[in-house]
Each structure stands twice: as structure tokens, then as C-alpha cells.
Scaffold this active site. Structure first.
Site, short mmCIF file in Angstrom:
data_model
loop_
_atom_site.label_atom_id
_atom_site.label_comp_id
_atom_site.label_asym_id
_atom_site.label_seq_id
_atom_site.Cartn_x
_atom_site.Cartn_y
_atom_site.Cartn_z
N ASN A 134 -3.87 -3.99 5.16
CA ASN A 134 -3.11 -3.28 4.09
C ASN A 134 -2.47 -2.11 4.56
OD1 ASN A 134 -6.16 -3.78 2.76
ND2 ASN A 134 -4.38 -4.94 1.91
N ILE A 186 1.25 2.24 4.00
CA ILE A 186 -0.12 1.76 3.23
C ILE A 186 0.18 1.08 1.88
CG2 ILE A 186 -2.18 2.94 2.61
CD1 ILE A 186 -1.51 5.43 4.09
N CYS A 187 -0.47 -0.04 1.82
CA CYS A 187 -0.53 -0.84 0.56
C CYS A 187 -1.58 -0.45 -0.32
CB CYS A 187 -0.54 -2.17 0.84
SG CYS A 187 -0.57 -3.10 -0.62
N LEU A 188 -1.27 0.67 -1.39
CA LEU A 188 -2.38 1.36 -2.05
C LEU A 188 -1.79 1.37 -3.47
CD1 LEU A 188 -5.33 2.16 -1.91
CD2 LEU A 188 -4.65 4.43 -1.26
N SER A 192 -7.03 -1.22 -2.72
CA SER A 192 -5.30 -1.91 -2.95
C SER A 192 -5.74 -3.27 -3.41
CB SER A 192 -4.89 -2.03 -1.41
OG SER A 192 -4.55 -3.39 -1.23
#
Lengths: 151, 322
Positions: free
Chosen positions: A79, A86-88, B321
Site C-alpha cells: 500500500n 501511502i494508500c490509506l 487501508s
């Protein structure tokens, strides 16, 4: 520059007075909205023992919009992409002004403990994480050892 | 275990239902009442708008009740801090002992209500600005019993509306029709319906006017030195993002106009360290990252796969996520 909102000052002070274990965030000398961050890799994760440097920036309309956060130390994670992005969800559409610098950084640390290859940002990493988790974890450990250990 | 219900309990339930009507929930297992649940508010006559605190009372009837004390839990406290809750728990314990052998639920409700009436003002800070609520502040209670300075909530709702509109505009028109309106509580993400225009007119939090200026302490400076030393060591080892890569420039955002992701301009003080660490060459890729990828378009995370805003993850500190 306009005066720094007291919310930012309060958060900065609290980060110093009651630091979050495994996380440090220090404002830059020249810009109090820009933070140098170090997150330690969580125990029992392939990132254990690593010290990961991140940068965090509080935009003008913070806390109405999310801080911008990025890894500076290389990290092998499904991620987090090659550029440290950042994939959040809470950094995007799930941002809420009730969140703070500390909660954001805790979430990022939690993301290190729980990679989610089904919602990838780094496709190659995510792919390997799905088809051969063992090798992916070995890679993550190797990157941690090579790039994030402080010795 | 008797299948019949103690008369004292059935009388008590009947009375509770008569008084509280729909506000009390009795959960039964095999027709035997097990849990009594009700939300307690302060007494403010019928003026619901003046109720700033509440708590859910859960009474689990033990098999020997009322000759044995029930288990009492307070859930979902709103506007109450830990001190107040602790004090209520202490009083509950005493009441349970005093009333052993007789039905106690209504007594508990009364006791909690008295306490709530006494502390019927939100305690703690406004989570948006982190200032306390003080005399002279204009604040609002949402339907979900969370408090904000009206001024702060207005800023949140206006920002939320703007973000929402931007996301809707990105959708194809057939999906735009289906996208529901949404304005959410910053704390629990419940839907809130407020008149932004009214909120907007409220003055900013009283405490915000006397904000002391920010200054770097010696402690902070020492930490800065430590961090830059670590960074220098990682740079020396090639452990910093972008080194040896030929991707787009890193995301280093310096102004609100750069908010939407994608590659951005680099500004002096922020990117300085990086610029020195990251040569802009088109050399080979870093080891471990295979062939060059197409230009990265930026994570588009506004909507889930069904084209509805929100509900993509659980949010909150522990959310991963999704």
C-alpha cells in the site's frame, strides 16, 4: 505567514509531552507546518527493527483537510508506492478533523502491521504479496534491513 | 432454573414499559427477560435541545435477581468525562447494595438522571479546534450527541461540501444522480443535518483569540538534529525514496492548491533535503522494482466501486487501508 493556528501548536506540544511509543514527529526549523517523522517498524511485522523516515505537511486548511504524508525511507509494502505515497483511507475520503497528527501516524504504523494487498498502490508488490506471501515478506525484511536499520 | 418469571420482575417490567414506553428495550431469552436497556437523559422538561449529555444504561438481570444484584453497565456516554462516569458508577454500586431484594432498575434510572441533570454541559474539548468550551462560546450538539463550536462545525461542513462536490463532479452523470448527499459528524461519521449558514455566523471559540505564538524549544531542536543525522545515514546507504528511480517527482505539497495529489512543484525549504538526495536522472530502476511503469495517475480514493461516497473503510485510528 499567517499565525499558526493554536490547534497545530497544541498538537505539537502534546507530541512532545506525551509522545506516542515508536513515533516521533518534530516540526521543521523553517516551517512549523512541516514535520519530520520517524515511525519504527511494528513488532512481529517484516518491518520490525526499521526506522522509517516520513514527511508530514499540514495544508493551509488543516484540520479541515488531511495532512499530506509520505515515506522518505524506502519500504516494501503493497500500500506504499515507490515514491513513498501511502494508500490509506483516512488520508483521503475518510479524513475527519477529529483525527490528529498522532492518530494519522498510528494508523500508518498499523498499516505496516496489516498490509492490504487487495487495495494496492504498489502493484508489483501487492501481486507478489498475494501469490507468494513468504517471498514478499522476505523482500520486506530485506528492504528493512538494507534501508531502514540504523547501524 | 425456573421457566416462570419472578413476579417482582414482571411487575417491574410492566411498570417500566408503562412509564418509559418505547424508550425501554427488554431483551428476552426463551421468554425470560435478560437485559433491560434504556437511554437516560437529563431532565430538562420536554426541551430536547437543552439535553447536552446522555448515556445508555444496560442492566443484565442475573438468575437470582432481585435477591442478587444485576450487572449494570453504562454505554455510549455522550458529553460526560471519565470522572463523572466514575462517580455515577460508585453511586450505582451503593444503590445496588441498598436495594438488594427489590427491583432496582427505576431507582438506577432516577439516580443517573439526577447526575446527568447536574452535569448537563459538555465537558472536554471541541475536537476540531482543541479548545475547551468556555463561557461565551457558541456551540452545537449534533443528533449523535457530539459537541463542536458552531464556528468549527461550520468550517468542517463547508469543507466537506466542497470535497463532496469535487468528487461528484468526477463521476459520470448517471452516477451523479445516485450519489447521496452527505454531511458527517467528525467524531462518529453519523449523518448530521445542520444549517451551515446559521453556524457560520457564530463567533470563533473564545480561547482562540489569546493563542500564544509558537516557538521552537531546545528539546525540539535536539530532536531535529537527531533526525537529520538518521536521514543522512539513510541517504548515504541509498535507502531514500526516489534514489535511482526515474519516476515522477515526489509528492511534496506546499500549498492548498496542490491538494489534489499527482506530481507537484517542489518548494525550497521542504524539498531541499530530498533534492540533494535524489538526482533527476533517468538512470536504471532501483533493484527490486521491475520495469518502468506508466505515469502514475494518483490514487483516486473518493468513492468506492459502486460509486457511492464514503463507507470505504472503517476509518478511525485503527483503520487500515481498504
Amino acid at each position: 505567514m499567517a499565525a499558526l493556528p493554536r490547534r497545530i501548536i497544541k498538537e505539537t506540544q502534546r507530541l512532545m509531552q506525551e509522545p506516542v511509543p515508536g513515533i516521533s514527529a518534530v516540526p521543521s526549523e523553517t516551517n512549523a507546518r512541516y514535520f519530520h517523522v520517524i515511525v519504527t517498524g511494528p513488532e512481529d511485522s517484516p518491518f520490525e527493527g526499521g526506522l522509517f523516515k516520513l514527511e508530514l505537511f499540514l495544508p493551509e486548511d488543516y484540520p479541515m483537510s488531511a495532512p499530506k504524508v509520505r515515506f522518505i525511507t524506502k519500504i516494501y509494502h503493497p500500500n506504499i508506492d515507490r515514491l513513498g505515497r501511502i494508500c490509506l483511507d483516512i488520508l483521503k475520503d475518510k479524513w475527519s478533523p477529529a483525527l490528529q497528527i498522532r492518530t494519522v501516524l498510528l494508523s500508518i504504523q498499523a498499516l505496516l502491521s496489516a498490509p492490504n494487498p487487495d487495495d494496492p498502490l504498489a502493484n508489483d508488490v501487492a501481486e507478489l504479496w498475494k501469490v507468494n506471501e513468504g517471498e514478499a515478506i522476505r523482500n520486506a525484511k530485506e528492504w528493512t534491513r538494507r534501508y531502514a536499520m540504523d547501524n | 432454573m425456573s421457566a416462570t418469571v419472578d413476579e417482582r420482575i414482571s411487575d417491574e417490567l410492566e411498570a417500566l414499559e408503562a412509564i418509559l414506553m418505547n424508550d425501554v428495550v427488554v431483551k428476552k431469552v426463551n421468554d425470560v427477560p435478560e437485559i433491560i436497556e434504556t437511554v437516560v437523559h437529563p431532565s430538562t422538561g420536554d426541551d430536547v435541545d437543552q439535553q447536552f449529555v446522555c448515556v445508555t444504561l444496560e442492566v443484565r438481570l442475573t438468575p437470582g435477581y432481585p435477591d442478587i444484584s444485576p450487572e449494570v453497565t453504562l454505554r455510549n456516554p455522550r458529553g460526560l468525562d471519565d470522572e463523572v462516569l466514575k462517580s455515577i458508577y460508585t453511586q450505582i454500586k451503593r444503590k445496588l447494595l441498598d436495594c438488594l431484594g427489590q427491583p432496582v432498575v427505576f431507582e438506577l434510572i432516577e439516580l443517573i438522571r439526577e447526575n446527568l441533570t447536574e452535569s448537563n454541559l459538555p465537558s472536554g474539548q471541541c475536537v476540531i479546534c482543541l479548545y475547551n468550551f468556555v463561557e461565551g462560546d457558541v456551540f452545537i450538539k449534533t443528533q449523535c450527541y457530539h459537541y463542536f463550536h458552531s464556528y468549527c462545525l461550520a468550517s468542517h461542513l463547508i469543507a466537506g461540501q466542497k470535497y463532496y462536490q469535487e468528487e461528484v463532479d468526477k463521476l459520470p452523470s448517471w452516477q451523479q444522480m445516485q450519489a447521496p448527499q452527505y454531511q458527517t459528524c467528525p467524531v462518529c461519521r453519523c449523518r448530521v443535518t445542520c444549517d451551515v449558514e446559521v453556524l457560520k455566523a457564530a463567533p470563533p471559540p473564545v480561547d482562540s483569540i489569546t493563542a500564544p505564538p509558537f516557538c521552537l524549544t531546545a528539546e525540539l531542536k535536539a530532536l531535529q538534529v537527531k533526525m537529520s543525522a538518521l536521514l543522512a545515514r539513510q541517504v548515504a546507504r541509498g535507502g531514500v525514496v526516489g534514489m535511482g528511480d526515474n519516476g515522477p517527482p515526489p509528492l511534496t505539497i506546499t500549498s492548498p492548491s496542490d491538494n489534489d495529489g499527482g506530481s507537484t512543484s517542489q518548494e525550497a525549504d521542504k524539498a531541499e533535503a530530498l533534492a540533494s538526495a535524489r538526482p533527476h536522472t533517468s538512470s536504471e530502476n532501483a533493484p527490486g522494482s521491475p520495469q518502468a511503469r506508466p505515469v502514475y495517475r494518483g490514487p483516486y480514493r473518493g468513492f468506492n466501486r459502486r460509486g457511492k461516497p464514503g463507507r470505504r473503510g472503517r476509518g478511525g485510528p485503527a483503520a487500515g487501508s481498504r
